[in-house]
Design a protein around this motif. Structure first.
Motif, PDB file in Angstrom:
ATOM      1  N   UNK A  87     -15.622  40.464 -10.913  1.00 20.34           N
ATOM      2  CA  UNK A  87     -14.375  40.262 -11.499  1.00 20.34           C
ATOM      3  C   UNK A  87     -14.090  40.270 -13.039  1.00 20.34           C
ATOM      4  N   UNK A  88     -15.509  39.988 -13.625  1.00 22.00           N
ATOM      5  CA  UNK A  88     -15.517  40.065 -15.109  1.00 22.00           C
ATOM      6  C   UNK A  88     -15.004  41.573 -15.809  1.00 22.00           C
ATOM      7  N   UNK A  89     -15.375  42.405 -14.890  1.00 23.84           N
ATOM      8  CA  UNK A  89     -15.137  43.774 -15.535  1.00 23.84           C
ATOM      9  C   UNK A  89     -13.860  44.466 -14.617  1.00 23.84           C
ATOM     10  N   UNK A  90     -13.105  43.596 -13.863  1.00 27.75           N
ATOM     11  CA  UNK A  90     -11.931  44.327 -13.104  1.00 27.75           C
ATOM     12  C   UNK A  90     -10.665  43.918 -14.079  1.00 27.75           C
ATOM     13  N   UNK A  91      -9.819  45.057 -13.778  1.00 22.70           N
ATOM     14  CA  UNK A  91      -8.572  44.776 -14.486  1.00 22.70           C
ATOM     15  C   UNK A  91      -7.489  43.945 -14.001  1.00 22.70           C
ATOM     16  N   UNK A  92      -7.823  43.574 -12.733  1.00 21.19           N
ATOM     17  CA  UNK A  92      -6.880  42.829 -11.688  1.00 21.19           C
ATOM     18  C   UNK A  92      -7.395  41.230 -11.675  1.00 21.19           C
ATOM     19  N   UNK A  93      -6.381  40.416 -11.727  1.00 25.78           N
ATOM     20  CA  UNK A  93      -6.806  38.982 -11.088  1.00 25.78           C
ATOM     21  C   UNK A  93      -7.005  39.150  -9.776  1.00 25.78           C
ATOM     22  N   UNK A  94      -7.720  37.955  -9.286  1.00 24.68           N
ATOM     23  CA  UNK A  94      -8.079  37.779  -7.929  1.00 24.68           C
ATOM     24  C   UNK A  94      -7.046  37.017  -7.104  1.00 24.68           C
ATOM     25  N   UNK A  95      -6.552  37.632  -6.037  1.00 25.05           N
ATOM     26  CA  UNK A  95      -5.654  36.847  -5.152  1.00 25.05           C
ATOM     27  C   UNK A  95      -5.770  37.593  -3.867  1.00 25.05           C
ATOM     28  N   UNK A  96      -6.325  36.963  -2.680  1.00 27.43           N
ATOM     29  CA  UNK A  96      -6.344  37.650  -1.346  1.00 27.43           C
ATOM     30  C   UNK A  96      -6.036  36.522  -0.307  1.00 27.43           C
ATOM     31  N   UNK A 163       4.414  39.897 -10.073  1.00 21.72           N
ATOM     32  CA  UNK A 163       3.471  39.230  -9.413  1.00 21.72           C
ATOM     33  C   UNK A 163       3.659  39.804  -7.776  1.00 21.72           C
ATOM     34  N   UNK A 164       2.482  39.705  -7.340  1.00 23.62           N
ATOM     35  CA  UNK A 164       2.344  40.052  -5.629  1.00 23.62           C
ATOM     36  C   UNK A 164       1.735  38.937  -5.019  1.00 23.62           C
ATOM     37  N   UNK A 165       2.081  39.110  -3.670  1.00 20.01           N
ATOM     38  CA  UNK A 165       1.230  38.044  -2.475  1.00 20.01           C
ATOM     39  C   UNK A 165      -0.338  38.050  -2.656  1.00 20.01           C
ATOM     40  N   UNK A 166      -0.499  39.374  -3.049  1.00 22.15           N
ATOM     41  CA  UNK A 166      -2.217  39.618  -3.027  1.00 22.15           C
ATOM     42  C   UNK A 166      -2.304  40.936  -4.015  1.00 22.15           C
ATOM     43  N   UNK A 167      -3.429  40.799  -4.630  1.00 24.59           N
ATOM     44  CA  UNK A 167      -3.694  41.568  -5.805  1.00 24.59           C
ATOM     45  C   UNK A 167      -4.836  42.799  -5.346  1.00 24.59           C
ATOM     46  N   UNK A 168      -4.325  44.009  -5.348  1.00 19.13           N
ATOM     47  CA  UNK A 168      -4.989  45.199  -5.061  1.00 19.13           C
ATOM     48  C   UNK A 168      -6.153  45.389  -6.436  1.00 19.13           C
ATOM     49  N   UNK A 169      -7.246  45.715  -6.145  1.00 22.28           N
ATOM     50  CA  UNK A 169      -8.204  46.018  -7.192  1.00 22.28           C
ATOM     51  C   UNK A 169      -7.479  47.189  -7.829  1.00 22.28           C
ATOM     52  N   UNK A 170      -7.023  48.288  -7.274  1.00 18.81           N
ATOM     53  CA  UNK A 170      -6.594  49.565  -7.779  1.00 18.81           C
ATOM     54  C   UNK A 170      -5.334  49.610  -8.174  1.00 18.81           C
ATOM     55  N   UNK A 171      -4.535  48.419  -8.365  1.00 19.68           N
ATOM     56  CA  UNK A 171      -3.042  48.748  -8.571  1.00 19.68           C
ATOM     57  C   UNK A 171      -2.925  49.732  -9.991  1.00 19.68           C
TER      58      UNK A 171
END
Length: 463
Positions: A87-96, A163-171
């Protein structure tokens, strides 16, 4: 003289069924078990509660602490640490959502196609391609007003929400969607009426515009009143003939279609208005793997089919998720079975932090050959590259030049930006070692790209 009737053998149904390969019917096998009960946090959750959109939204996991509380003993501490570092290196926030968490095979968590898309792990991340750029599709550059991209002559992309209901890593819109992360400070496109009015004014002023994609973010997160207001405003413009609501919601939270009656009723009213005005209103959604389609998805699509709502799917080709012919064939057949029309398969955009998900262009071209002819033509998706630099979508086979050694493909887009060339780059890990070394040297990179552009120019002249 009477003809003697030959006695017909009794039909042996078991023999007839045995002739049909089991994989031919696999697309009909949809989960309807209490799969969520295997998750410690949901073990006492009833089906009536789990299958509501309110439970799914309220219990969505947004940080590693909540992930621990939800999965508990299902995975070791090392996995939680791997996710935290990812997560620290990801461009997207976490939501699943709980729905997705429950569909993941936690005993094979590092190989699971759903986990791969939504939970980053540092151990699988690889460096970005040297030519990667944030907003590689130039959506902001082609934006006349904030949150509106006008690239194609008759079509515009309207982003009313971020915003989205879930955040994809690859958005592909990691430059704007979701909250700020340690690696990306986001462009803010929140739901503000003043910004929407600027978009409406622009759309109405451009008589050539006929087709509006309403995306984001995700239209699932728009209030019911906003779904209806935006749709009606656009449909009542004389120039607009087609609108599309884009949402991944059907794949990540199908419960909303079944329990958020106000939202579905609002969408239905827009569809019915479009029909009365002889205009086209459809929903575009996004499934990447057959496991994402369950009996709940089928029930949700049944509701939409009853209301005359057409749904199309735009899939993203991803390494470790759907980059085999058998997986993509099953996905396409399963989508078709529940009345979702496979529309596009995108070659993965060059998005920061997810180089591990990209495939080579050749991989997609090979898969497309296996998908075509596997089912009806109208249920066969086109495999497209959304070109870097704003050239728009190009058929994967339509490159002007493709050097498989350097991994550089060159496309043109004469109807969008005539005379320009647009590039797509294979992941470095798909190239041999010598080519990977060349890509680390700036002067070598320039030489490879210039050679590819020169070859594309020669090919165009020769054609």
């Amino acid at each position: 003289m009477e003809l003697e009737l030959l006695e017909q053998p009794a039909l042996n149904h078991s023999v007839v069924e045995a002739v049909v390969p089991s994989r031919t019917m696999e697309h009909r096998d949809l989960r309807r078990d209490d799969f969520w009960s295997a998750i410690p946090a949901y073990v006492a959750t009833t089906a009536d509660e789990f299958h509501t959109h309110t439970f799914q939204a309220r219990q969505s996991v947004t940080n590693v602490r909540q992930l621990r509380e939800t999965l508990q003993h299902l995975v070791p501490d090392s996995f939680y640490e791997d996710v935290a570092e990812g997560i620290r290196h990801a461009p997207m926030a976490l939501r699943i959502s709980p729905y997705l968490l429950s569909l993941i095979d936690w005993s094979a968590r590092y190989q699971d196609p759903i986990r791969t898309q939504f939970l980053p792990v540092a151990s699988q991340q690889v460096p970005d391609h040297p030519e990667l750029r944030l907003d590689s599709l130039h959506e902001q550059k082609d934006s006349p007003v904030p949150g509106l991209t006008h690239r194609y002559p008759d079509k515009a992309l309207f982003l009313p929400i971020d915003s989205c209901p879930v955040y994809c890593r690859f958005c592909t819109r990691s430059y704007a969607i979701g909250g700020d992360t340690e690696t990306v400070e986001k462009l803010k496109l929140s739901a503000r009426m003043s910004r929407w009015e600027d978009a409406f004014t622009y759309i109405a002023s451009r008589s050539e515009l006929e087709d509006i994609v309403i995306s984001g973010g995700d239209t699932y997160n728009l209030k019911a009143g906003h779904i209806q207001m935006i749709g009606e405003r656009l449909l009542r413009m004389p120039n607009i003939r087609r609108i599309r609501y884009a949402t991944k919601g059907l794949a990540v939270m199908p419960q909303k279609i079944l329990t958020d009656h106000a939202w579905l009723d609002a969408l239905t009213r827009v569809v019915e208005l479009g029909r009365r005005l002889h205009k086209d209103v459809v929903v575009h959604t996004h499934f990447n793997h057959p496991k994402e389609i369950t009996g709940i998805t089928q029930d949700a699509m049944g509701r939409m089919t009853e209301r005359g709502i057409t749904v199309r799917c735009q899939t993203v080709l991803q390494h470790g998720v759907n980059d085999t012919p058998t997986t993509m064939q099953l996905l396409v057949r399963r989508l078709s079975y529940i009345n979702i029309h496979p529309y596009y398969v995108y070659f993965h955009d060059m998005v920061p932090g997810v180089e591990d998900l990209r495939t080579s262009l050749q991989t997609g071209l090979d898969i497309e050959k296996h998908v075509r002819g596997h089912t009806a033509g109208f249920n066969t998706p086109s495999f497209v590259v959304d070109t870097m630099g704003g050239g728009g979508k190009r058929d994967g086979h339509s490159y002007e030049h493709y050097d498989r050694e350097t991994g550089i493909a060159v496309f043109t887009s004469p109807s969008v930006k005539p005379g320009a060339y647009f590039l797509y780059f294979d992941p470095l890990v798909t190239l041999d070692a010598a080519q990977q070394v060349r890509w680390q040297v700036a002067s070598e990179r320039r030489q490879m790209i210039e050679a590819a552009l020169d070859a594309a120019a020669v090919n165009r002249i020769g054609a």
